[in-house]
Motif scaffolding. Sequence first.
Motif, PDB file in Angstrom:
ATOM      1  N   SER A 128      -7.279  13.100  10.032  1.00 15.91           N
ATOM      2  CA  SER A 128      -6.047  12.835   9.281  1.00 15.91           C
ATOM      3  C   SER A 128      -5.307  11.644   9.864  1.00 15.91           C
ATOM      4  N   GLU A 129      -5.272  11.577  11.193  1.00 14.12           N
ATOM      5  CA  GLU A 129      -4.611  10.448  11.836  1.00 14.12           C
ATOM      6  C   GLU A 129      -5.356   9.140  11.564  1.00 14.12           C
ATOM      7  N   LEU A 130      -6.683   9.239  11.550  1.00 18.80           N
ATOM      8  CA  LEU A 130      -7.469   8.042  11.261  1.00 18.80           C
ATOM      9  C   LEU A 130      -7.178   7.541   9.852  1.00 18.80           C
ATOM     10  N   ASP A 131      -7.082   8.467   8.905  1.00 21.71           N
ATOM     11  CA  ASP A 131      -6.729   8.075   7.531  1.00 21.71           C
ATOM     12  C   ASP A 131      -5.356   7.410   7.496  1.00 21.71           C
ATOM     13  N   LEU A 132      -4.409   7.965   8.274  1.00 24.33           N
ATOM     14  CA  LEU A 132      -3.059   7.398   8.303  1.00 24.33           C
ATOM     15  C   LEU A 132      -3.063   6.003   8.909  1.00 24.33           C
ATOM     16  N   LEU A 133      -3.858   5.828   9.975  1.00 19.89           N
ATOM     17  CA  LEU A 133      -3.944   4.501  10.597  1.00 19.89           C
ATOM     18  C   LEU A 133      -4.534   3.476   9.634  1.00 19.89           C
ATOM     19  N   TYR A 134      -5.588   3.886   8.910  1.00 17.87           N
ATOM     20  CA  TYR A 134      -6.175   2.988   7.914  1.00 17.87           C
ATOM     21  C   TYR A 134      -5.154   2.649   6.827  1.00 17.87           C
ATOM     22  N   GLN A 135      -4.391   3.657   6.426  1.00 20.14           N
ATOM     23  CA  GLN A 135      -3.385   3.436   5.386  1.00 20.14           C
ATOM     24  C   GLN A 135      -2.305   2.480   5.877  1.00 20.14           C
ATOM     25  N   ASN A 136      -1.862   2.683   7.125  1.00 24.74           N
ATOM     26  CA  ASN A 136      -0.853   1.776   7.692  1.00 24.74           C
ATOM     27  C   ASN A 136      -1.395   0.358   7.800  1.00 24.74           C
ATOM     28  N   SER A 137      -2.664   0.265   8.224  1.00 29.59           N
ATOM     29  CA  SER A 137      -3.266  -1.062   8.334  1.00 29.59           C
ATOM     30  C   SER A 137      -3.356  -1.730   6.973  1.00 29.59           C
ATOM     31  N   THR A 138      -3.749  -0.951   5.965  1.00 30.82           N
ATOM     32  CA  THR A 138      -3.857  -1.498   4.608  1.00 30.82           C
ATOM     33  C   THR A 138      -2.488  -1.896   4.068  1.00 30.82           C
ATOM     34  N   ASN A 139      -1.489  -1.032   4.317  1.00 35.54           N
ATOM     35  CA  ASN A 139      -0.134  -1.348   3.851  1.00 35.54           C
ATOM     36  C   ASN A 139       0.402  -2.610   4.509  1.00 35.54           C
ATOM     37  N   ARG A 140       0.107  -2.763   5.798  1.00 31.12           N
ATOM     38  CA  ARG A 140       0.570  -3.961   6.497  1.00 31.12           C
ATOM     39  C   ARG A 140      -0.080  -5.207   5.902  1.00 31.12           C
ATOM     40  N   LEU A 141      -1.379  -5.089   5.605  1.00 29.10           N
ATOM     41  CA  LEU A 141      -2.070  -6.235   5.013  1.00 29.10           C
ATOM     42  C   LEU A 141      -1.511  -6.555   3.633  1.00 29.10           C
ATOM     43  N   ILE A 142      -1.245  -5.496   2.866  1.00 28.35           N
ATOM     44  CA  ILE A 142      -0.674  -5.705   1.525  1.00 28.35           C
ATOM     45  C   ILE A 142       0.696  -6.361   1.620  1.00 28.35           C
ATOM     46  N   ASN A 143       1.515  -5.889   2.593  1.00 24.67           N
ATOM     47  CA  ASN A 143       2.850  -6.486   2.765  1.00 24.67           C
ATOM     48  C   ASN A 143       2.752  -7.958   3.132  1.00 24.67           C
ATOM     49  N   ILE A 144       1.804  -8.266   4.027  1.00 21.81           N
ATOM     50  CA  ILE A 144       1.629  -9.671   4.435  1.00 21.81           C
ATOM     51  C   ILE A 144       1.204 -10.521   3.238  1.00 21.81           C
ATOM     52  N   LEU A 145       0.249  -9.986   2.459  1.00 20.76           N
ATOM     53  CA  LEU A 145      -0.203 -10.742   1.284  1.00 20.76           C
ATOM     54  C   LEU A 145       0.914 -10.879   0.260  1.00 20.76           C
ATOM     55  N   THR A 146       1.740  -9.847   0.136  1.00 21.92           N
ATOM     56  CA  THR A 146       2.857  -9.916  -0.813  1.00 21.92           C
ATOM     57  C   THR A 146       3.856 -10.988  -0.400  1.00 21.92           C
ATOM     58  N   VAL A 147       4.185 -11.000   0.906  1.00 21.72           N
ATOM     59  CA  VAL A 147       5.123 -12.002   1.407  1.00 21.72           C
ATOM     60  C   VAL A 147       4.550 -13.406   1.228  1.00 21.72           C
ATOM     61  N   LEU A 148       3.255 -13.550   1.555  1.00 18.86           N
ATOM     62  CA  LEU A 148       2.626 -14.861   1.361  1.00 18.86           C
ATOM     63  C   LEU A 148       2.652 -15.273  -0.104  1.00 18.86           C
ATOM     64  N   GLY A 149       2.424 -14.276  -0.982  1.00 20.19           N
ATOM     65  CA  GLY A 149       2.464 -14.586  -2.411  1.00 20.19           C
ATOM     66  C   GLY A 149       3.842 -15.041  -2.854  1.00 20.19           C
ATOM     67  N   LEU A 150       4.885 -14.370  -2.326  1.00 18.51           N
ATOM     68  CA  LEU A 150       6.251 -14.773  -2.667  1.00 18.51           C
ATOM     69  C   LEU A 150       6.565 -16.177  -2.145  1.00 18.51           C
ATOM     70  N   ILE A 151       6.106 -16.435  -0.917  1.00 17.23           N
ATOM     71  CA  ILE A 151       6.352 -17.759  -0.334  1.00 17.23           C
ATOM     72  C   ILE A 151       5.674 -18.840  -1.169  1.00 17.23           C
ATOM     73  N   LEU A 152       4.426 -18.574  -1.562  1.00 17.98           N
ATOM     74  CA  LEU A 152       3.706 -19.554  -2.373  1.00 17.98           C
ATOM     75  C   LEU A 152       4.369 -19.728  -3.733  1.00 17.98           C
ATOM     76  N   SER A 153       4.855 -18.611  -4.289  1.00 20.61           N
ATOM     77  CA  SER A 153       5.540 -18.707  -5.591  1.00 20.61           C
ATOM     78  C   SER A 153       6.811 -19.531  -5.478  1.00 20.61           C
ATOM     79  N   VAL A 154       7.588 -19.241  -4.404  1.00 19.68           N
ATOM     80  CA  VAL A 154       8.826 -20.014  -4.207  1.00 19.68           C
ATOM     81  C   VAL A 154       8.499 -21.483  -3.974  1.00 19.68           C
TER      82      VAL A 154
END
Length: 228
Positions: free
Chosen positions: A190-216
Amino acid sequence: MDTIIRRDSCKIYGMMCGDEGWRHVPPELAEERMVNQWGSREFVRLISFGTNSVLFNLGESAAARVYRRNRKNYDARFYGEMNPYFLMDSSFAGINHGVFFSMELVMVIKTICNRILSRQAGFYNRRRKNNVSRDIEKTKEYRGELLATLNKVENLEISEIGEMEKVLLESQQINPIIEKIKYLLDLVESELDLLYQNSTNRLINILTVLGLILSVAGVVTQVIPLVR
């Protein structure tokens, strides 16, 4: 054998449990403590309670002599001579009937289980904070060790452990330890799943921020020529 055990149940209980007050123990309690038994011959009985066991091997009794005589006739008929194993009269406790080796096997299983449980705290202490990739790597290693332990224990239980070993396993309360390891494995997964989820969420957040920066940046590059 049953007659001896019933007649001397309190004495046997005192010997098995190291209770010097065995004379004052109710026979019902002594019999209850000795319910975990094994014996494949009428002149052999293993009684186990907790970490203590008592083996009765009435090798010179009438029943044992009849058994050896029948065994000798059987082996002479089909194998030519009697297997020396059935004539063994070891002076070392537990060698006859393989009790000593069964106890050794059970203690190995118990040691493996306790080792993996004792390493749990050390595993979490060694993990680095704020390093998701490293945490995932360490958690996967720990999960693999838990799985390897369960495979060792359960394969032994399925393929090699007989009725006598099951009596010793139950007495040593190893099955609850195995269940604890399984529960721990569920927590780690369960913890491993949570770590993967956190890692994925962090990557998604980074890509989202990069996308916003590129859009701006794209909007700014389009606005600047119009302002000029």
